[in-house]
Motif scaffolding. Structure first.
Motif, PDB file in Angstrom:
ATOM      1  N   PHE A   9       0.801  -1.221   0.000  1.00  0.00           N
ATOM      2  CA  PHE A   9       0.000   0.000   0.000  1.00  0.00           C
ATOM      3  C   PHE A   9       0.836   1.274   0.000  1.00  0.00           C
ATOM      4  O   PHE A   9       0.405   2.281  -0.561  1.00  0.00           O
ATOM      5  N   GLY A  10       2.006   1.268   0.606  1.00  0.00           N
ATOM      6  CA  GLY A  10       2.838   2.466   0.632  1.00  0.00           C
ATOM      7  C   GLY A  10       3.182   2.970  -0.763  1.00  0.00           C
ATOM      8  O   GLY A  10       2.778   4.073  -1.151  1.00  0.00           O
ATOM      9  N   PRO A  11       3.903   2.181  -1.570  1.00  0.00           N
ATOM     10  CA  PRO A  11       4.243   2.650  -2.915  1.00  0.00           C
ATOM     11  C   PRO A  11       3.032   2.851  -3.819  1.00  0.00           C
ATOM     12  O   PRO A  11       3.001   3.787  -4.611  1.00  0.00           O
ATOM     13  N   ALA A  12       2.027   1.992  -3.676  1.00  0.00           N
ATOM     14  CA  ALA A  12       0.851   2.122  -4.547  1.00  0.00           C
ATOM     15  C   ALA A  12       0.131   3.450  -4.296  1.00  0.00           C
ATOM     16  O   ALA A  12      -0.260   4.151  -5.244  1.00  0.00           O
ATOM     17  N   LEU A  13      -0.021   3.819  -3.043  1.00  0.00           N
ATOM     18  CA  LEU A  13      -0.694   5.085  -2.734  1.00  0.00           C
ATOM     19  C   LEU A  13       0.164   6.292  -3.091  1.00  0.00           C
ATOM     20  O   LEU A  13      -0.366   7.320  -3.528  1.00  0.00           O
ATOM     21  N   VAL A  14       1.479   6.174  -2.932  1.00  0.00           N
ATOM     22  CA  VAL A  14       2.369   7.272  -3.332  1.00  0.00           C
ATOM     23  C   VAL A  14       2.281   7.493  -4.840  1.00  0.00           C
ATOM     24  O   VAL A  14       2.201   8.640  -5.311  1.00  0.00           O
ATOM     25  N   ILE A  15       2.264   6.423  -5.605  1.00  0.00           N
ATOM     26  CA  ILE A  15       2.145   6.537  -7.061  1.00  0.00           C
ATOM     27  C   ILE A  15       0.805   7.154  -7.432  1.00  0.00           C
ATOM     28  O   ILE A  15       0.733   8.052  -8.285  1.00  0.00           O
ATOM     29  N   LEU A  16      -0.270   6.712  -6.788  1.00  0.00           N
ATOM     30  CA  LEU A  16      -1.594   7.253  -7.087  1.00  0.00           C
ATOM     31  C   LEU A  16      -1.675   8.742  -6.772  1.00  0.00           C
ATOM     32  O   LEU A  16      -2.146   9.536  -7.598  1.00  0.00           O
ATOM     33  N   VAL A  17      -1.192   9.149  -5.621  1.00  0.00           N
ATOM     34  CA  VAL A  17      -1.228  10.565  -5.239  1.00  0.00           C
ATOM     35  C   VAL A  17      -0.380  11.403  -6.197  1.00  0.00           C
ATOM     36  O   VAL A  17      -0.783  12.497  -6.616  1.00  0.00           O
ATOM     37  N   THR A  18       0.786  10.893  -6.581  1.00  0.00           N
ATOM     38  CA  THR A  18       1.657  11.616  -7.510  1.00  0.00           C
ATOM     39  C   THR A  18       0.979  11.827  -8.858  1.00  0.00           C
ATOM     40  O   THR A  18       1.032  12.921  -9.427  1.00  0.00           O
ATOM     41  N   LEU A  19       0.315  10.802  -9.356  1.00  0.00           N
ATOM     42  CA  LEU A  19      -0.352  10.936 -10.654  1.00  0.00           C
ATOM     43  C   LEU A  19      -1.562  11.865 -10.585  1.00  0.00           C
ATOM     44  O   LEU A  19      -1.833  12.604 -11.535  1.00  0.00           O
ATOM     45  N   VAL A  20      -2.270  11.863  -9.471  1.00  0.00           N
ATOM     46  CA  VAL A  20      -3.389  12.808  -9.306  1.00  0.00           C
ATOM     47  C   VAL A  20      -2.865  14.239  -9.270  1.00  0.00           C
ATOM     48  O   VAL A  20      -3.441  15.141  -9.899  1.00  0.00           O
ATOM     49  N   ILE A  21      -1.770  14.465  -8.557  1.00  0.00           N
ATOM     50  CA  ILE A  21      -1.178  15.807  -8.521  1.00  0.00           C
ATOM     51  C   ILE A  21      -0.723  16.226  -9.913  1.00  0.00           C
ATOM     52  O   ILE A  21      -0.900  17.383 -10.311  1.00  0.00           O
ATOM     53  N   MET A  22      -0.158  15.293 -10.664  1.00  0.00           N
ATOM     54  CA  MET A  22       0.252  15.617 -12.036  1.00  0.00           C
ATOM     55  C   MET A  22      -0.948  16.001 -12.898  1.00  0.00           C
ATOM     56  O   MET A  22      -0.876  16.944 -13.691  1.00  0.00           O
ATOM     57  N   PHE A  78       4.907  -8.208  -4.851  1.00  0.00           N
ATOM     58  CA  PHE A  78       5.537  -7.464  -5.938  1.00  0.00           C
ATOM     59  C   PHE A  78       4.796  -7.642  -7.258  1.00  0.00           C
ATOM     60  O   PHE A  78       4.745  -6.721  -8.075  1.00  0.00           O
ATOM     61  N   LEU A  79       4.218  -8.809  -7.473  1.00  0.00           N
ATOM     62  CA  LEU A  79       3.387  -9.013  -8.658  1.00  0.00           C
ATOM     63  C   LEU A  79       2.168  -8.088  -8.616  1.00  0.00           C
ATOM     64  O   LEU A  79       1.823  -7.438  -9.607  1.00  0.00           O
ATOM     65  N   GLY A  80       1.544  -8.001  -7.448  1.00  0.00           N
ATOM     66  CA  GLY A  80       0.400  -7.107  -7.292  1.00  0.00           C
ATOM     67  C   GLY A  80       0.788  -5.650  -7.435  1.00  0.00           C
ATOM     68  O   GLY A  80       0.064  -4.860  -8.051  1.00  0.00           O
ATOM     69  N   LEU A  81       1.927  -5.264  -6.899  1.00  0.00           N
ATOM     70  CA  LEU A  81       2.393  -3.882  -7.015  1.00  0.00           C
ATOM     71  C   LEU A  81       2.723  -3.533  -8.459  1.00  0.00           C
ATOM     72  O   LEU A  81       2.402  -2.438  -8.933  1.00  0.00           O
TER      73      LEU A  81
END
Length: 108
Positions: A9-22, A78-81
């Motif tokens: 959840f850590g990296p997945a949420l960071v990626i999601l938040v970053t893309l929303v900000i973009m 890692f497969l899920g991520l």
């Protein structure tokens, strides 16, 4: 179990938040246009919030799939991520294409 939870959840949420900000920054840059600015800003916010909702739902569904298989397996995490990153990237490309299409439809 908690470490595996954070690994996914850590990296997945960071990626999601970053893309929303973009998405919000792209729509903010597009809203500098004097004729179409307000429409583009509201369209960008709507697209970004929709992307957030769909992306978060996808992350949760993938986590449920990982838990159904074996949440303790690092390979499954890692497969899920990786699958989550792929889906978020494809969704981001679709959101940008939608923003571009909407920008052409807003009357000047």
């Amino acid at each position: 179990m908690l470490i595996n939870f954070l690994v996914y959840f850590g990296p997945a949420l960071v990626i999601l938040v970053t893309l929303v900000i973009m998405l919000l920054r792209i729509s903010g840059d597009m809203s500098d246009c004097p004729q179409r600015g307000k429409g583009l800003r509201s369209a960008g916010v709507a697209i970004a919030t929709g992307y957030w909702a769909i992306g978060l739902g996808g992350i949760i569904l993938i986590a449920a799939g990982i838990a159904a298989v074996d949440f303790d397996s690092l390979a499954a995490l890692f497969l899920g991520l990786g699958f989550a990153c792929l889906c978020l990237g494809l969704g981001f490309a679709n959101a940008v294409a939608t923003l571009r299409a909407v920008s052409k439809e807003i009357p000047a």
